[in-house]
Motif scaffolding. Structure first.
Motif, mmCIF file in Angstrom:
data_model
loop_
_atom_site.group_PDB
_atom_site.id
_atom_site.type_symbol
_atom_site.label_atom_id
_atom_site.label_comp_id
_atom_site.label_asym_id
_atom_site.label_seq_id
_atom_site.Cartn_x
_atom_site.Cartn_y
_atom_site.Cartn_z
ATOM 1 N N TRP A 28 0.820 -1.206 0.000
ATOM 2 C CA TRP A 28 0.000 0.000 0.000
ATOM 3 C C TRP A 28 0.855 1.258 0.000
ATOM 4 O O TRP A 28 0.429 2.305 -0.495
ATOM 5 C CB TRP A 28 -0.958 -0.024 1.188
ATOM 6 C CG TRP A 28 -2.177 -0.858 0.920
ATOM 7 C CD1 TRP A 28 -2.317 -1.831 -0.026
ATOM 8 C CD2 TRP A 28 -3.437 -0.798 1.593
ATOM 9 N NE1 TRP A 28 -3.570 -2.383 0.023
ATOM 10 C CE2 TRP A 28 -4.283 -1.769 1.006
ATOM 11 C CE3 TRP A 28 -3.930 -0.027 2.644
ATOM 12 C CZ2 TRP A 28 -5.593 -1.973 1.428
ATOM 13 C CZ3 TRP A 28 -5.240 -0.235 3.071
ATOM 14 C CH2 TRP A 28 -6.057 -1.196 2.473
ATOM 15 N N ASN A 29 2.070 1.189 0.552
ATOM 16 C CA ASN A 29 2.964 2.345 0.502
ATOM 17 C C ASN A 29 3.362 2.704 -0.921
ATOM 18 O O ASN A 29 3.671 3.848 -1.218
ATOM 19 C CB ASN A 29 4.218 2.085 1.339
ATOM 20 C CG ASN A 29 3.986 2.342 2.810
ATOM 21 O OD1 ASN A 29 3.048 3.029 3.194
ATOM 22 N ND2 ASN A 29 4.846 1.783 3.650
ATOM 23 N N VAL A 30 3.364 1.724 -1.804
ATOM 24 C CA VAL A 30 3.620 1.983 -3.223
ATOM 25 C C VAL A 30 2.345 2.457 -3.916
ATOM 26 O O VAL A 30 2.345 3.449 -4.654
ATOM 27 C CB VAL A 30 4.170 0.718 -3.918
ATOM 28 C CG1 VAL A 30 4.335 0.955 -5.420
ATOM 29 C CG2 VAL A 30 5.497 0.307 -3.297
ATOM 30 N N LEU A 31 1.241 1.764 -3.666
ATOM 31 C CA LEU A 31 -0.008 2.109 -4.328
ATOM 32 C C LEU A 31 -0.484 3.510 -3.960
ATOM 33 O O LEU A 31 -1.067 4.214 -4.797
ATOM 34 C CB LEU A 31 -1.088 1.077 -3.971
ATOM 35 C CG LEU A 31 -0.831 -0.359 -4.459
ATOM 36 C CD1 LEU A 31 -1.955 -1.286 -4.001
ATOM 37 C CD2 LEU A 31 -0.697 -0.399 -5.973
ATOM 38 N N ARG A 32 -0.260 3.938 -2.731
ATOM 39 C CA ARG A 32 -0.690 5.263 -2.294
ATOM 40 C C ARG A 32 -0.095 6.374 -3.154
ATOM 41 O O ARG A 32 -0.712 7.414 -3.358
ATOM 42 C CB ARG A 32 -0.280 5.499 -0.843
ATOM 43 C CG ARG A 32 -1.176 4.861 0.187
ATOM 44 C CD ARG A 32 -2.511 5.507 0.222
ATOM 45 N NE ARG A 32 -3.349 4.962 1.284
ATOM 46 C CZ ARG A 32 -4.660 5.094 1.326
ATOM 47 N NH1 ARG A 32 -5.282 5.721 0.365
ATOM 48 N NH2 ARG A 32 -5.362 4.584 2.326
ATOM 49 N N GLN A 33 1.102 6.155 -3.660
ATOM 50 C CA GLN A 33 1.781 7.198 -4.424
ATOM 51 C C GLN A 33 1.309 7.245 -5.880
ATOM 52 O O GLN A 33 1.478 8.268 -6.543
ATOM 53 C CB GLN A 33 3.299 6.972 -4.405
ATOM 54 C CG GLN A 33 3.906 6.459 -3.114
ATOM 55 C CD GLN A 33 3.516 7.234 -1.876
ATOM 56 O OE1 GLN A 33 3.484 8.467 -1.879
ATOM 57 N NE2 GLN A 33 3.203 6.512 -0.792
ATOM 58 N N THR A 34 0.745 6.157 -6.355
ATOM 59 C CA THR A 34 0.534 6.003 -7.797
ATOM 60 C C THR A 34 -0.921 5.830 -8.212
ATOM 61 O O THR A 34 -1.286 6.190 -9.332
ATOM 62 C CB THR A 34 1.323 4.779 -8.299
ATOM 63 O OG1 THR A 34 1.054 3.663 -7.443
ATOM 64 C CG2 THR A 34 2.816 5.048 -8.280
ATOM 65 N N VAL A 35 -1.748 5.266 -7.351
ATOM 66 C CA VAL A 35 -3.136 4.957 -7.696
ATOM 67 C C VAL A 35 -4.067 5.866 -6.896
ATOM 68 O O VAL A 35 -3.960 5.950 -5.671
ATOM 69 C CB VAL A 35 -3.460 3.473 -7.412
ATOM 70 C CG1 VAL A 35 -4.922 3.181 -7.682
ATOM 71 C CG2 VAL A 35 -2.570 2.573 -8.261
#
Length: 531
Positions: free
Chosen positions: A64-71
């Motif tokens: 989620w730390n990755v998805l928060r930035q991109t999605v």
């Protein structure tokens, strides 16, 4: 998850450096160019999980730390907590008094990073695919209450729910409801690999080695339209094998900031022996650690679980293993969340071998009770092994138990835990949203996160539905007290400690105190070099 659940003035008071080291911006990581952030999260593609970064599959803090930035999501929770606000949406609201129909209108001109327009049909497609894929380890449970998704024109989407749910706006703020482009995400199966595409504040480019990510470059998305203010042009995330390697990189000025998960020893050392040019920031934490059980395994029957609750000394675990980074927890709901009670302490009091022995004797359980306590050795930080060694010692020292401990890599551990291979095991929980619902329903409701066989008819059929009918979340406090009492009595899970968050950063980086949310998610857009 949050309707006035945090005492915001207290939270704001905590969001400050606990030590401030003097010095100007350093060379190396502190120079011009991207801000570099370190993490010990591991993002690995495996045969069991070839699509770790698909929003329909990924349900871990690191993912989620990755998805928060991109999605992008329709709603978002403000940095300091509070009710969700529109994000990809221009407006969202319940259209009925029963909280069963929720309508969102998209922002005008919204596009994915590649310039493709984002429409209401894209929102419906993205959320419906999570439901249709129905991944065993994915976040589909957050969307399970959706009966039907309706669109009106290109900019309106209406969610019709099976039952009233005042927490639904919080669920739409999670990456589970992230909006993705149809052309790149199949409707009925996961998108394999590590690439993520969306309409969020950043685009991303992963660097991989041997099936795992070693670095991600996040670049500001010029097409982004939303509530967030992006204060930098580029952030790089370096993934380290452990906290020691991450700390060394910070000292050598190879990174600007170290996040999940600093070790307790690192935090303690930085508090006692401040280092020039490095600042340590303490933030409120809502993560919890607990033991889970296969309640169908006779070795850990109800009496055994109650005896464990009576013996385990949470204060000793928190103090000796985690120091200032954790505090004892006597409920699934942390102390800073509305509705919290010390249910386990109220029922069992201080640790007592005599009381535990009485419980086992009344139930006819022969002692010592023998089983293996399992934990993951690469997912929650370097102190996990020490914690489970301490738990083993506490239980065995009572003479009532003969417990072994065994650690495994998360990639093997999680599938085996969900299959029911373990009688007793350790887990951590980083909340999806800061509301008591997210500390109870994921463990007690149907299709629960642990795949636990435990069932409480009162919890599932009465209390959880009742709590979700309360738009004013504080009004549900009595219902959550009852849920906590049920957990303390039946012990399907056993809470151990509640964590604090510490972030170390080099001087000259601003926004650190806002870069991690109350739910432990990175908000990289808050970082900048203009202190």
């Amino acid at each position: 998850m949050n309707r006035k659940t945090l005492v915001l003035p207290a939270v704001v008071g905590l969001l400050a450096p606990v030590l401030a080291a003097c010095g100007s911006t350093d060379s190396g990581a502190g120079g011009e160019g991207a801000i570099v952030v370190g993490t010990t999260d591991q993002l690995v593609a495996s045969e069991e999980n070839p699509a770790p970064l698909d929003p329909a599959i990924g349900y871990e803090a690191g993912v989620w730390n990755v998805l928060r930035q991109t999605v992008q999501t329709l709603t978002s929770v403000p940095v300091g907590g509070g009710a969700p606000i529109p994000e990809a949406a221009q407006s969202c609201t319940f259209t009925d008094t029963a909280n069963e129909s929720y309508r969102c209108t998209l922002r005008p001109g919204l596009t994915f990073a590649d310039g493709t327009p984002v429409t209401a049909e894209d929102v419906k497609y993205s959320i419906q695919r999570v439901i249709d894929i129905n991944s065993d380890s994915g976040p589909v449970g957050l969307l399970a209450n959706i009966d039907m998704i309706e669109t009106k024109g290109d900019n309106q989407v209406i969610f019709h729910l099976n039952t009233p749910d005042a927490t639904f706006p919080y669920k739409l703020a999670t990456p589970a409801a992230g909006i993705v482009p149809k052309a790149k995400y199949p409707a009925k199966e996961a998108r394999t690999g590590f690439q993520v595409d969306g309409s969020g504040p950043y685009t991303m480019k992963p660097q991989t080695e041997d099936g795992r990510i070693t670095r991600i470059v996040f670049t500001k998305n010029p097409s982004y339209k939303g509530e967030l203010k992006v204060l930098n042009e580029k952030v790089e995330m370096d993934l380290f094998p452990d906290a020691e390697a991450m700390g060394k990189a910070l000292e050598e000025k190879k990174i600007h900031m170290m996040t999940r998960a600093m070790s307790p020893e690192q935090a303690r050392d930085m508090l006692v022996n401040p280092k020039k040019g490095i600042e340590l920031t303490e933030m409120p934490g809502l993560a919890i650690s607990y033991l889970g059980f296969n309640t169908e395994d006779p070795v850990v029957n109800k009496a055994v679980r109650q005896a464990m609750a009576q013996i385990i000394d949470r204060g000793e675990i928190a103090g000796k293993v985690y120091g200032t980074t954790a505090e004892p927890l006597y409920s699934l709901i942390p102390s800073s969340i509305t509705g919290h009670t010390n249910a386990f302490f109220n029922k069992y009091g201080d640790p007592s071998t005599a009381k535990a022995a009485e419980t086992l004797e009344k139930a006819g359980v022969k002692t010592p009770v023998k089983f293996t306590l399992h934990y993951t050795n690469d997912h929650y930080g370097s102190a996990t092994a020490k914690e489970f060694k301490a738990l083993q010692q506490q239980l065995n020292r009572s003479g009532l138990f003969k417990v072994d401990v065994e650690g495994k890599e998360w990639s093997k551990y999680r599938p085996e835990q969900k299959r029911g291979d373990y009688a007793a095991y350790g887990m951590g929980w980083f909340p999806d949203f800061p509301d008591p619902d997210n500390y109870t329903a994921p463990f007690l409701d149907k299709n629960n996160f642990l795949n636990s066989p435990y069932r409480s008819k009162e919890a599932q059929d009465v209390l959880i539905p009742k709590s979700r009918r309360e738009a004013d979340r504080s009004a549900a406090a009595t219902t959550y007290e009852k849920l906590q009492d049920i957990v303390a009595t039946d012990v399907p899970v056993l809470p151990i400690w509640q964590g604090k968050q510490y972030v170390a950063s080099r001087s000259g980086v601003a926004g650190v105190e806002r870069s991690i949310s109350a739910t432990s998610e990175l908000q990289l857009w808050e970082l900048n070099k203009n202190a």
